[in-house]
Design a protein around this motif. Structure first.
Motif, PDB file in Angstrom:
ATOM      1  N   ALA A 189     -87.975  84.144  22.868  1.00  0.00           N
ATOM      2  CA  ALA A 189     -87.256  83.138  23.153  1.00  0.00           C
ATOM      3  C   ALA A 189     -87.817  81.897  23.759  1.00  0.00           C
ATOM      4  CB  ALA A 189     -86.164  83.753  24.676  1.00  0.00           C
ATOM      5  N   THR A 197     -82.152  76.674  22.941  1.00  0.00           N
ATOM      6  CA  THR A 197     -82.359  77.621  24.066  1.00  0.00           C
ATOM      7  C   THR A 197     -81.336  78.835  24.126  1.00  0.00           C
ATOM      8  OG1 THR A 197     -83.512  75.823  25.399  1.00  0.00           O
ATOM      9  CG2 THR A 197     -83.152  77.851  26.248  1.00  0.00           C
ATOM     10  N   ARG A 198     -80.201  78.541  24.032  1.00  0.00           N
ATOM     11  CA  ARG A 198     -79.070  79.599  23.763  1.00  0.00           C
ATOM     12  C   ARG A 198     -79.413  80.300  22.731  1.00  0.00           C
ATOM     13  NH1 ARG A 198     -72.654  78.794  23.518  1.00  0.00           N
ATOM     14  NH2 ARG A 198     -71.881  80.930  23.839  1.00  0.00           N
ATOM     15  N   ALA A 239     -83.119  86.613  21.321  1.00  0.00           N
ATOM     16  CA  ALA A 239     -84.043  87.494  22.008  1.00  0.00           C
ATOM     17  C   ALA A 239     -83.538  88.782  22.493  1.00  0.00           C
ATOM     18  CB  ALA A 239     -84.727  86.742  23.259  1.00  0.00           C
ATOM     19  N   ALA A 240     -82.378  88.668  23.063  1.00  0.00           N
ATOM     20  CA  ALA A 240     -81.501  89.774  23.456  1.00  0.00           C
ATOM     21  C   ALA A 240     -81.246  90.967  22.394  1.00  0.00           C
ATOM     22  CB  ALA A 240     -80.243  89.362  24.119  1.00  0.00           C
ATOM     23  N   GLY A 295     -87.054  78.545  21.638  1.00  0.00           N
ATOM     24  CA  GLY A 295     -86.371  77.588  22.277  1.00  0.00           C
ATOM     25  C   GLY A 295     -87.269  76.249  22.459  1.00  0.00           C
ATOM     26  N   ALA A 306     -88.558  88.077  25.466  1.00  0.00           N
ATOM     27  CA  ALA A 306     -88.815  86.924  26.194  1.00  0.00           C
ATOM     28  C   ALA A 306     -89.650  85.813  25.674  1.00  0.00           C
ATOM     29  CB  ALA A 306     -89.356  87.302  27.649  1.00  0.00           C
ATOM     30  N   SER A 354     -82.264  82.523  23.087  1.00  0.00           N
ATOM     31  CA  SER A 354     -81.837  83.784  24.127  1.00  0.00           C
ATOM     32  C   SER A 354     -80.990  84.753  23.513  1.00  0.00           C
ATOM     33  CB  SER A 354     -81.192  83.031  25.247  1.00  0.00           C
ATOM     34  OG  SER A 354     -81.862  82.339  25.805  1.00  0.00           O
TER      35      SER A 354
END
Length: 131
Positions: free
Chosen positions: A39, A49-50, A56-57, A43, A36, A53
């Motif tokens: 991300a 941001t996408r 980050a995942a 971002g 998190a 993310s």
């Protein structure tokens, strides 16, 4: 857009957060918190941001898998062998000393340890029962 001065402060705070939360817990929260924070930094730095993310995942999943593997290896190393429990040491010719059932099968001092009690071999870190 974020100025260079603000970006440095945000990145420093996020790095501190990642450092403090990067230790993995049994539930994997450390990897999730680190992801998190990554991300947020990604971002804020790029505006994408996408993509941040998704990265980050992937990082959280990788951290959780590595943590699970480490925990499984530790459990295998410290678990009692087989269905019958801990192995028994072999008596030596010297009272108060036994041979460890683990390689290199060194003498272990068991003075004051009652028969049947668990003993940790200092050479191999394995646990065995005192005969």
């Amino acid at each position: 857009m974020i100025s260079k001065g603000h970006f440095g402060i945000i990145a420093g705070v996020a790095l501190l957060a990642v450092t403090l939360t990067s230790c993995d817990t049994p539930t994997g929260r450390g990897a999730a918190y680190g992801a998190a924070a990554g991300a947020i930094i990604g971002g804020a730095a790029t505006g994408h941001t996408r993509a941040a993310s998704i990265g980050a995942a992937a990082g959280a999943l990788t951290g959780a898998l590595i943590g699970h593997t480490i925990q499984a290896e530790e459990a295998d190393r410290t678990a009692p062998p087989g269905p019958h429990g801990y192995p028994w040491a072999r008596r030596s010719g010297n009272p108060g000393f036994v041979y460890s059932p683990y390689p290199p099968h060194r003498l272990v001092d068991v003075h004051g340890i009652p028969p049947g009690a668990l003993v940790r071999d200092p050479a191999s870190d394995g646990v065995f029962r005192n005969p």
